[in-house]
Scaffold this motif. Sequence first.
Motif, PDB file in Angstrom:
ATOM      1  N   ALA A  56       0.829  -1.205   0.000  1.00 40.08           N
ATOM      2  CA  ALA A  56       0.000   0.000   0.000  1.00 40.08           C
ATOM      3  C   ALA A  56       0.864   1.255   0.000  1.00 40.08           C
ATOM      4  N   GLY A  57       1.933   1.230   0.789  1.00 34.85           N
ATOM      5  CA  GLY A  57       2.825   2.388   0.846  1.00 34.85           C
ATOM      6  C   GLY A  57       3.496   2.655  -0.490  1.00 34.85           C
ATOM      7  N   ILE A  58       3.963   1.596  -1.145  1.00 35.65           N
ATOM      8  CA  ILE A  58       4.609   1.753  -2.442  1.00 35.65           C
ATOM      9  C   ILE A  58       3.619   2.283  -3.473  1.00 35.65           C
ATOM     10  N   GLN A  59       2.400   1.768  -3.455  1.00 32.48           N
ATOM     11  CA  GLN A  59       1.386   2.230  -4.402  1.00 32.48           C
ATOM     12  C   GLN A  59       1.045   3.696  -4.168  1.00 32.48           C
ATOM     13  N   ALA A  60       0.906   4.087  -2.922  1.00 31.96           N
ATOM     14  CA  ALA A  60       0.614   5.491  -2.623  1.00 31.96           C
ATOM     15  C   ALA A  60       1.767   6.388  -3.076  1.00 31.96           C
ATOM     16  N   TYR A  61       2.989   5.926  -2.871  1.00 35.40           N
ATOM     17  CA  TYR A  61       4.163   6.691  -3.288  1.00 35.40           C
ATOM     18  C   TYR A  61       4.168   6.865  -4.807  1.00 35.40           C
ATOM     19  N   LEU A  62       3.913   5.767  -5.531  1.00 36.84           N
ATOM     20  CA  LEU A  62       3.890   5.847  -6.988  1.00 36.84           C
ATOM     21  C   LEU A  62       2.766   6.761  -7.483  1.00 36.84           C
ATOM     22  N   LEU A  75      -6.638   5.825  -9.749  1.00 44.17           N
ATOM     23  CA  LEU A  75      -6.790   4.374  -9.696  1.00 44.17           C
ATOM     24  C   LEU A  75      -5.738   3.746  -8.789  1.00 44.17           C
ATOM     25  N   VAL A  76      -4.515   4.246  -8.884  1.00 46.94           N
ATOM     26  CA  VAL A  76      -3.440   3.718  -8.038  1.00 46.94           C
ATOM     27  C   VAL A  76      -3.715   4.028  -6.566  1.00 46.94           C
ATOM     28  N   LEU A  77      -4.227   5.222  -6.293  1.00 49.87           N
ATOM     29  CA  LEU A  77      -4.569   5.579  -4.911  1.00 49.87           C
ATOM     30  C   LEU A  77      -5.689   4.686  -4.379  1.00 49.87           C
ATOM     31  N   VAL A  78      -6.671   4.399  -5.221  1.00 48.03           N
ATOM     32  CA  VAL A  78      -7.768   3.513  -4.812  1.00 48.03           C
ATOM     33  C   VAL A  78      -7.224   2.124  -4.497  1.00 48.03           C
ATOM     34  N   SER A  79      -6.297   1.641  -5.325  1.00 46.77           N
ATOM     35  CA  SER A  79      -5.703   0.325  -5.078  1.00 46.77           C
ATOM     36  C   SER A  79      -4.902   0.319  -3.781  1.00 46.77           C
ATOM     37  N   ALA A  80      -4.275   1.452  -3.452  1.00 46.12           N
ATOM     38  CA  ALA A  80      -3.534   1.547  -2.185  1.00 46.12           C
ATOM     39  C   ALA A  80      -4.488   1.440  -1.000  1.00 46.12           C
ATOM     40  N   LEU A 101      -6.019 -15.875   0.659  1.00 47.42           N
ATOM     41  CA  LEU A 101      -6.856 -15.050  -0.207  1.00 47.42           C
ATOM     42  C   LEU A 101      -6.475 -13.587  -0.114  1.00 47.42           C
ATOM     43  N   TRP A 102      -6.302 -13.076   1.123  1.00 50.03           N
ATOM     44  CA  TRP A 102      -5.955 -11.655   1.289  1.00 50.03           C
ATOM     45  C   TRP A 102      -4.610 -11.335   0.634  1.00 50.03           C
ATOM     46  N   ILE A 103      -3.608 -12.191   0.896  1.00 49.62           N
ATOM     47  CA  ILE A 103      -2.282 -11.897   0.350  1.00 49.62           C
ATOM     48  C   ILE A 103      -2.276 -12.070  -1.164  1.00 49.62           C
ATOM     49  N   GLY A 104      -3.068 -13.039  -1.672  1.00 51.55           N
ATOM     50  CA  GLY A 104      -3.140 -13.236  -3.113  1.00 51.55           C
ATOM     51  C   GLY A 104      -3.762 -12.050  -3.827  1.00 51.55           C
ATOM     52  N   ILE A 105      -4.855 -11.533  -3.278  1.00 54.40           N
ATOM     53  CA  ILE A 105      -5.488 -10.344  -3.869  1.00 54.40           C
ATOM     54  C   ILE A 105      -4.542  -9.154  -3.800  1.00 54.40           C
ATOM     55  N   GLY A 106      -3.874  -9.010  -2.651  1.00 59.33           N
ATOM     56  CA  GLY A 106      -2.944  -7.893  -2.481  1.00 59.33           C
ATOM     57  C   GLY A 106      -1.822  -7.917  -3.495  1.00 59.33           C
ATOM     58  N   TRP A 107      -1.231  -9.084  -3.723  1.00 57.84           N
ATOM     59  CA  TRP A 107      -0.159  -9.193  -4.704  1.00 57.84           C
ATOM     60  C   TRP A 107      -0.668  -8.965  -6.116  1.00 57.84           C
ATOM     61  N   SER A 108      -1.864  -9.432  -6.413  1.00 64.64           N
ATOM     62  CA  SER A 108      -2.432  -9.212  -7.744  1.00 64.64           C
ATOM     63  C   SER A 108      -2.606  -7.725  -8.018  1.00 64.64           C
ATOM     64  N   VAL A 109      -3.154  -7.015  -7.051  1.00 60.98           N
ATOM     65  CA  VAL A 109      -3.342  -5.568  -7.196  1.00 60.98           C
ATOM     66  C   VAL A 109      -1.998  -4.868  -7.336  1.00 60.98           C
ATOM     67  N   ARG A 110      -1.040  -5.250  -6.508  1.00 57.74           N
ATOM     68  CA  ARG A 110       0.299  -4.659  -6.549  1.00 57.74           C
ATOM     69  C   ARG A 110       0.935  -4.845  -7.925  1.00 57.74           C
TER      70      ARG A 110
END
Length: 202
Positions: A56-62, A75-80, A101-110
């Motif tokens: 989440a931190g990396i996505q917010a930074y990007l 869109l990137v902020l929403v994914s964060a 499931l949580w970690i899989g979804i998180g990695w997919s979004v990342r």
Amino acid sequence: MPVNDGEGNPVPDRTRQAMVIAGGCSFVLGIATLLWPGRSESTLALLFGVSLLLSAGIQAYLAVVARIAFVLRVLVLVSAVLTVILAALAFGGGNIELLALWIGIGWSVRGIVQALVAAWDTAVTDGWLHEICGLGTTAIGITMIAMKFETVTGLATVAGSALVVIGVLEQLAGGMLRTALRGVRRSQPDTGTLPGSATAGQ
């Protein structure tokens, strides 16, 4: 090709910097997941939650620093934000299937975010490497979602190994591959001057 500002100065490749930091953290978390003594569901919940918060931190930074269109930035902020929610769910614990499931979804979004940013950010060096890393991370996330885990050890082994792979991919995209290739070129002897050529004209 590096991008310059209006005064001819190179624009910092902040996406690459983010990948280096994310890759190092992912690698460390992966090793910790594999080697943590007495692993339990609560231990995995903690490690997975930290990993998702990192994402989440990396996505917010990007979203803030990447040279991307406004719509994609939103869109990137929403994914964060979504990843933060997934981290909260992971910290909350649950059975191993939910954690996977949580970690899989998180990695997919990342991974999707990394690939999109690499495709749109004109300041990214070796953008194709970033895109491959993002697609690889997405594939790993989808695999985690599809797999069935029955034991903590099984989940820890697969997820820890996946984190190590993700970390290596992100380090390669962040410049490790370019650095390694540069080191190989420097270590190779200069074949432009053959032995004895200096005295051939004497």
